[in-house]
Each structure stands twice: as structure tokens, then as C-alpha cells.
Motif scaffolding. Structure first.
Motif, short mmCIF file in Angstrom:
data_model
loop_
_atom_site.label_atom_id
_atom_site.label_comp_id
_atom_site.label_asym_id
_atom_site.label_seq_id
_atom_site.Cartn_x
_atom_site.Cartn_y
_atom_site.Cartn_z
N GLY A 300 0.85 -1.21 0.33
CA GLY A 300 -0.12 0.14 -0.05
C GLY A 300 0.86 1.39 0.25
O GLY A 300 1.79 1.45 -0.59
N VAL A 345 9.03 -2.02 5.37
CA VAL A 345 8.46 -0.81 5.91
C VAL A 345 6.96 -1.13 5.81
O VAL A 345 6.14 -1.43 4.99
CB VAL A 345 8.47 0.03 4.38
N GLU A 493 -9.24 5.20 -3.07
CA GLU A 493 -9.41 4.71 -1.74
C GLU A 493 -10.75 5.53 -0.61
O GLU A 493 -11.23 5.44 -0.20
CB GLU A 493 -8.32 5.14 -0.14
N LYS A 607 -7.27 -0.36 8.02
CA LYS A 607 -5.89 0.05 8.14
C LYS A 607 -5.01 -0.84 8.22
O LYS A 607 -3.96 -0.34 8.11
CB LYS A 607 -5.96 1.27 9.30
C1 G6P Z 1 -4.25 -1.34 4.51
C2 G6P Z 1 -3.71 0.12 4.83
C3 G6P Z 1 -3.04 1.23 3.52
C4 G6P Z 1 -2.15 1.04 4.02
C5 G6P Z 1 -1.33 -0.75 3.96
C6 G6P Z 1 -0.26 -0.83 4.45
O1 G6P Z 1 -3.98 -1.38 3.31
O2 G6P Z 1 -5.65 0.73 4.37
O3 G6P Z 1 -3.36 2.33 4.22
O4 G6P Z 1 -0.56 1.04 3.29
O5 G6P Z 1 -2.34 -1.68 4.91
O6 G6P Z 1 -0.05 -1.25 5.93
P1 G6P Z 1 1.16 -0.91 6.88
O7 G6P Z 1 0.87 -1.05 8.02
O8 G6P Z 1 2.06 -2.62 6.54
O9 G6P Z 1 1.96 0.10 5.76
#
Ligand code: G6P
Length: 612
Positions: A300, A345, A493, A607
Motif C-alpha cells: 500500500g 516498511v 481509497e 487500516k
Molecule cells: C492497508 C491500509 C493502507 C496501508 C497498507 C499497508 O491497506 O489501508 O493505508 O498503506 O495497509 O499497511 P502498513 O501498516 O503495512 O503500512
């Protein structure tokens, strides 16, 4: 995903559960439910849809109680209907279970239990758990802790559970196996939750369970055990969080508040890590020495930050760097060895795909550097267990982010990438003069504050003007190509408008076919090596009637080129993503807010994605 909260103590439990679930709704919001114990009975209330539906249904209909569990769901097995909502109960309606995760062997368990005469009311994987505990209670002579231990040893998958039973009205059992679970310590009351966010209203003293552990909570005690029943001793940690972080503080949405927090996030990160104009990261000595390659894994928004990171690591430190989607990396990892630094990350530190990918990399002998906003997360524990020779963690320090769409944590990730790249550059290219870049970074917070103060009304108005458009294409090149991807992700989103991010030079190889007057092209055009190129790419769009929006410094050429200008100051080319991202976040925010959408909790998203 899903949010769990549990309480045992002296307060009326319903407001404690509902208050906790409100802060956890970001984890899932398809349905919600609570179970409490009063007058020797288990009371269960569940509702489809958002938490307010549950609140309406409760509306004074539960008897006073001081023990209970609550759940907000992101559906995996079974549609988001009331009968699939948690908590789930056993055949007698005597015990209730909430779960976050997936029970992988639930089909086999369900057949076994059916053979033993149990019947099921939902399509969920979770419902086998109360029935297993019901069976185990017979074998363990009614001892709830022992029955739960017996039951969880039969479960396969990643899960966190909380259980209450009307026969044990002062006792709550919490379980963790590859899904987050924390215990909050109070005075004559104790709490548990899938995220400490739900507990900050009540306590700052937290015990984080590790995988394969169970906690037994009463009002006066908390005891930890392994799944084998061996007692575990652990000291509590004290969080330095405060209530204001989980309140909107006058902003209409958390997302808008968090966008506004970005100058502060940059300032704080620089204050933490710049010592007399030199970057000093809290890494074990020599951790970054002897690295030939870097492999980043993320999902993401974190993946977009990683793409900017690749650019910086290659440009500043001259280290070949690859970026992979964690979900792809896991099943097709490239050749790696001890000279490869793997960078994981993840804002939440809980994303299952990222954690699984990092596990693969570590098994291949790589060193692991984690970047997270939640050092107490599973990623934090994983790295702690690796030890300082193999693993290190950098805390983004952005403060809790509640809006599901990541904003300030993207900025915090970027800042850490600048600092890691500069640290590696100092090791490998001492001749590289860092001063200009560091000055540019320190000027950013004030520049962003100006955008946030001076342009909020302007961007609101412009967002209104483009609200009717059907399709958005975000373009950028070089270090601003990931910003185009992030701009498109933010818009889709939260506004549900189809949007794509593209390298500006590639538009003519496909997306240009989409262009007409119902389409917007949003170009990130910052002075530097590709400025003119991006501007000429936008001309190609203009010739096809698209509405042109430019995130670029205000110049005569820019005024002439773009229909709508979202002006940003001219900055050092390498720091430009930190400035160009913000107008795109605001554009997405105001388009979605104008449409009256639920900006902080967009449909179908969660999230933190703790399932693969
Ligand atoms: C979900 C959230 C995104 C986020 C992604 C990765 O899809 O809705 O906003 O970027 O997960 O999450 P992380 O906690 O691994 O950065």
C-alpha cells in the motif's frame, strides 16, 4: 483485521467497550457486537453495519455489568450479516468469544464438532472456538483457563481471541497467536485489546502478549501463560501517548487533522535524528556496514514510500535497491544473502504479507531493518528476537494515525528514508556534500505550514470544481512518480473515483486513450531534471480535452499550462515528494468530503491488514 476489546473491573462495561470499539473501527466496520455477564446470564447484542447501529440497538437494553467483550468486524468468512457478527457463543449460550484472524483448520474442526452434536449458526471460522472450549471445559472440570489452553492448541492459523463465560463471571481470557493482543493494567480493573489505542483513555500501562501466549485477567490480577500452560513473567511498558492523539481536536475528520500534523512530524523526526548537522540514527554499531544490495518489502502506501526510498538510496548512497510488494515477494524472493539489507516498511507493524515476506528474507540470511510507527507491534517483537546483529528497528514517531488512509505516516516514512540514505551515503561516499539537502529538509515544515494555512480554502474550492469528473490520472516522473501513485491511491481509497498513477512518459502508451473532458490529469511537475518533460507530457493531455491540474511552482508557464494550479514552493528536487504529496492528500480529502463520504473509514478497507 477486526478490533477486539475486553474489560473486567468495577465500571459499567458498556461505555468502556463502545468507547474502545470506536477507536478500533479503523480495523474493520462491517458489523459489531458485545457480550456481557450480569445476573448469571450472558447478554449478547450484535448489529450489522457500523458501530452506531450497535449503539442504537443497545440503547439501555443491557443490564448493568462490569465484565464484557466487544468486537468490530472486517468480514473474511461469512458475509457481513448479524448472525456472522462476533461475539460467537457455545451450544448453551454460556460462553462468548471474539476473534481477529483466520482459523485455517476450521472446516475439519466444524465436522468433528458436528459429529459430537454441536450445531452452528454462522458461516464464520470463529464459531468453532466456543464449541471447542465447551468440549474442553468438560475435560478440564470447568477450569476456563485450562479449557481455553486445550482448545487453542487445536487451532491452526493466525488469531487473537478474548473469551468470557457466565460460569466464571470475574474472569476474562485473552489469547495471541500471530495477531496483535495487548493487556492494559488498571487499578481494580484490567483491559485487553487488539490495539493499545483502545486503552489510552484508561491506562498507559501495557503488557504486550507474544505469539503463543494467553492472559487470564480478573479485576485484581493479570497472569500470563504459554499455550503449554507455563507461567510467563513480563514487566509492563508505559506508553507516552495521550488522549488528544485519539481525538479530532476540532477537525471534521481524523484525516484532515493528520494531514495538518505533517509539519510537526517532520520537525520532530529531524530534531530526533540530526545532531550538529549530521544524521545519527539509533542503529547498532556497524549495522549498515558491508551491504551490497537493499531489498525493500512493503504494501500500500508504505510501498509508495519505499519507491521514493529506492530513488534516494540509489542516488545518494549508490546502493542497488529493489522494491517488492510483500505479497509477491514471499512466493518469488530474488537471490539474497548476508550482504543484502532487507528493509521492511509497515506503518502498523502488523501487515501479515509484510511480516511473512520478512520472515522469508531473514531465513535467507539477510539483515533486517524495520521501519514502523508502532515499535510495540509484531514487527517490533520479530526484530527484537533477531538480536542487534541481525535486526534493527526505526520508529517513525508520527503518533497514532486513525484515518484509514495513511497521510502523516507516509511523510514519516519518507523522512526516515532520507535519513537512512544520508547515513549510508556518509559511510560509502564521504565526498557527497550533505549540507544542501539537510537545509532543504529543515525548511520543509515551515513551507508545508504555509501551504496548509494559505491554500486550504483554495484547494477546497478547486476540489469542488472537479468533483463531477469520472476519472483521474496522476502523472509524475523520477522521484515524483511514487507521489503520483500515492495521489491516485488516496483519491480512490476515500472518494471511490477511478484513479491511476502513471509515470508521465508512459501515458502515451495506453492511458491517453481514456482522455476526454470527463477526465482529469493531475501532474506533479517540480523543477529539476524532468520538469520540462513532465510539462510536455501534460500538453499531450491538454490536446485531448482533459482537465489539467498541476502541483507545481507558480510560474507564467505553469499558469498557461494548467487549468487548475495547486501551487507549491520551488524546493531542492530531492525533497520535493515531501511537499508535493500534501496538495494531493488535500485534493482527495476535499473531493471525498464534498461527496459526504466517510473519509476516515472508507468502505471495504481496513487500516491494518492482518490476513494474507
Ligand atoms: C492497508 C491500509 C493502507 C496501508 C497498507 C499497508 O491497506 O489501508 O493505508 O498503506 O495497509 O499497511 P502498513 O501498516 O503495512 O503500512
Amino acid at each position: 483485521m477486526c478490533g477486539i476489546v475486553g474489560y473486567v473491573g468495577f465500571q459499567n462495561v458498556v461505555p468502556v467497550l463502545i468507547g474502545g470499539l470506536k477507536t478500533l473501527e479503523y480495523r474493520g466496520y462491517d458489523s459489531a457486537g458485545i457480550a456481557t455477564i450480569a445476573e448469571d446470564h450472558l447478554h449478547l447484542i450484535r448489529a450489522k453495519g457500523k458501530l452506531r447501529n450497535l449503539e442504537e440497538k443497545i440503547n439501555g437494553h443491557t443490564p448493568g455489568s462490569t465484565i464484557g467483550i466487544g468486537h468490530t468486524r472486517w468480514a473474511t468468512h461469512g458475509k457481513p450479516e448479524e448472525h456472522n457478527a462476533h461475539p460467537h457463543t457455545d451450544s448453551r449460550g454460556g460462553l462468548a468469544v471474539v476473534q481477529n484472524g483466520i482459523i485455517e483448520n476450521y472446516v475439519v474442526l466444524r465436522y468433528d464438532l458436528k459429529d459430537k452434536g454441536h450445531s452452528f449458526n454462522s458461516q464464520t471460522d470463529t464459531e468453532v472456538i466456543p464449541h471447542l472450549i465447551e468440549e474442553a471445559l468438560l475435560l478440564e472440570r470447568g477450569n476456563l483457563l485450562h479449557a481455553v489452553l486445550r482448545a487453542v492448541r487445536q487451532l491452526e492459523g493466525a488469531f487473537a481471541l478474548v473469551i468470557i463465560s457466565k460460569e466464571h463471571p470475574g474472569e476474562l481470557i485473552a489469547v495471541r497467536q500471530q495477531a496483535p493482543m495487548v493487556v492494559g493494567l488498571g487499578t481494580k480493573e484490567n483491559f485487553c485489546s487488539s490495539d493499545a489505542i483502545a486503552l489510552v483513555q484508561h491506562t498507559q500501562r501495557i503488557l504486550t502478549l507474544k505469539d503463543g501466549e494467553v492472559a487470564r485477567l480478573t479485576a485484581d490480577s493479570v497472569n500470563l501463560y504459554t499455550f503449554a500452560g507455563k507461567p510467563v513473567h513480563r514487566y509492563a511498558q508505559v506508553l507516552n501517548w495521550n488522549r488528544s492523539q485519539v481525538e479530532k481536536q476540532g477537525f471534521r475528520h481524523f484525516m484532515l487533522k493528520e494531514i495538518h500534523e505533517q509539519p510537526g512530524v517532520i520537525r520532530a523526526a529531524l530534531a530526533r535524528h540530526l545532531v550538529e548537522d549530521r544524521v545519527e540514527l539509533p542503529l547498532p554499531p556497524k549495522f549498515l556496514v558491508g551491504i551490497d544490495r537493499i531489498q525493500i518489502v512493503a504494501c500500500g502506501t508504505s510501498w509508495h514510500a519505499a519507491l521514493v526510498g529506492k530513488f534516494l538510496l540509489e542516488e545518494l548512497a549508490q546502493i542497488p535497491t529493489e522494491v517488492s510488494y510483500a505479497s509477491e515477494f514471499r512466493y518469488a524472493p530474488p537471490p539474497m544473502d548476508a550482504s543484502t539489507l532487507v528493509l521492511g516498511v509497515t506503518q502498523s507493524g502488523e501487515t501479515q504479507d509484510t511480516l511473512s515476506a520478512l520472515d522469508v528474507a531473514v531465513k535467507k540470511g539477510c539483515k533486517l531493518l524495520g521501519i514502523t510507527n508502532r515499535p510495540e507491534s509484531r514487527l517490533g517483537h520479530f526484530i527484537e528476537e533477531l538480536g542487534p546483529k541481525r535486526g534493527a528497528l526505526l520508529d517513525m514517531g508520527a503518533g497514532i494515525e486513525i484515518g484509514v488512509a495513511a497521510t502523516k505516516t507516509f511523510t514519516a516514512q519518507l523522512i526516515l528514508f532520507y535519513l537512512v540514505a544520508l547515513t549510508l551515503a556518509a559511510l560509502r561516499r564521504p565526498e557527497y556534500e550533505q549540507a544542501a539537502l539537510l537545509t532543504a529538509l529543515t525548511q520543509l515544515p515551515a513551507q508545508l505550514e504555509l501551504i496548509l494555512d494559505a491554500q486550504l480554502a483554495w484547494i477546497t474550492e478547486k476540489a469542488h470544481e472537479v468533483n463531477h469528473l469520472h476519472n483521474f490520472i496522476f502523472i509524475g516522473r523520477g522521484i515524483n512518480y511514487p507521489v503520483a501513485l500515492e495521489g491516485a491511491l488516496k483519491l480512490k481509497e476515500i472518494s471511490y473515483i477511478p484513479a491511476m498513477g502513471y509515470p508521465a512518459g508512459e501515458m502515451k502508451h495506453g492511458p491517453i486513450a481514456l482522455l476526454d473532458s470527463s477526465c482529469a490529469v493531475v501532474a506533479v511537475a517540480m523543477p529539476g531534471r524532468v520538469y520540462e518533460k513532465v510539462l510536455s507530457n501534460t500538453q499531450e493531455a491538454k490536446a485531448r480535452d482533459a482537465v489539467l491540474i498541476g502541483v507545481t511552482p507558480r510560474t507564467a508557464l505553469a499558469e498557461d499550462t494548467f487549468d487548475i494550479l495547486l501551487p507549491v514552493p520551488e524546493v531542492h528536487e530531492l525533497v520535493s515528494p515531501l511537499i508535493t504529496t500534501v496538495p494531493l492528500q488535500l485534493l482527495a480529502y476535499f473531493i471525498a468530503a464534498h461527496r459526504g463520504l466517510d473519509v476516515d473509514q472508507p468502505r471495504n478497507l481496513a487500516k491494518s491488514v492482518t490476513v494474507e
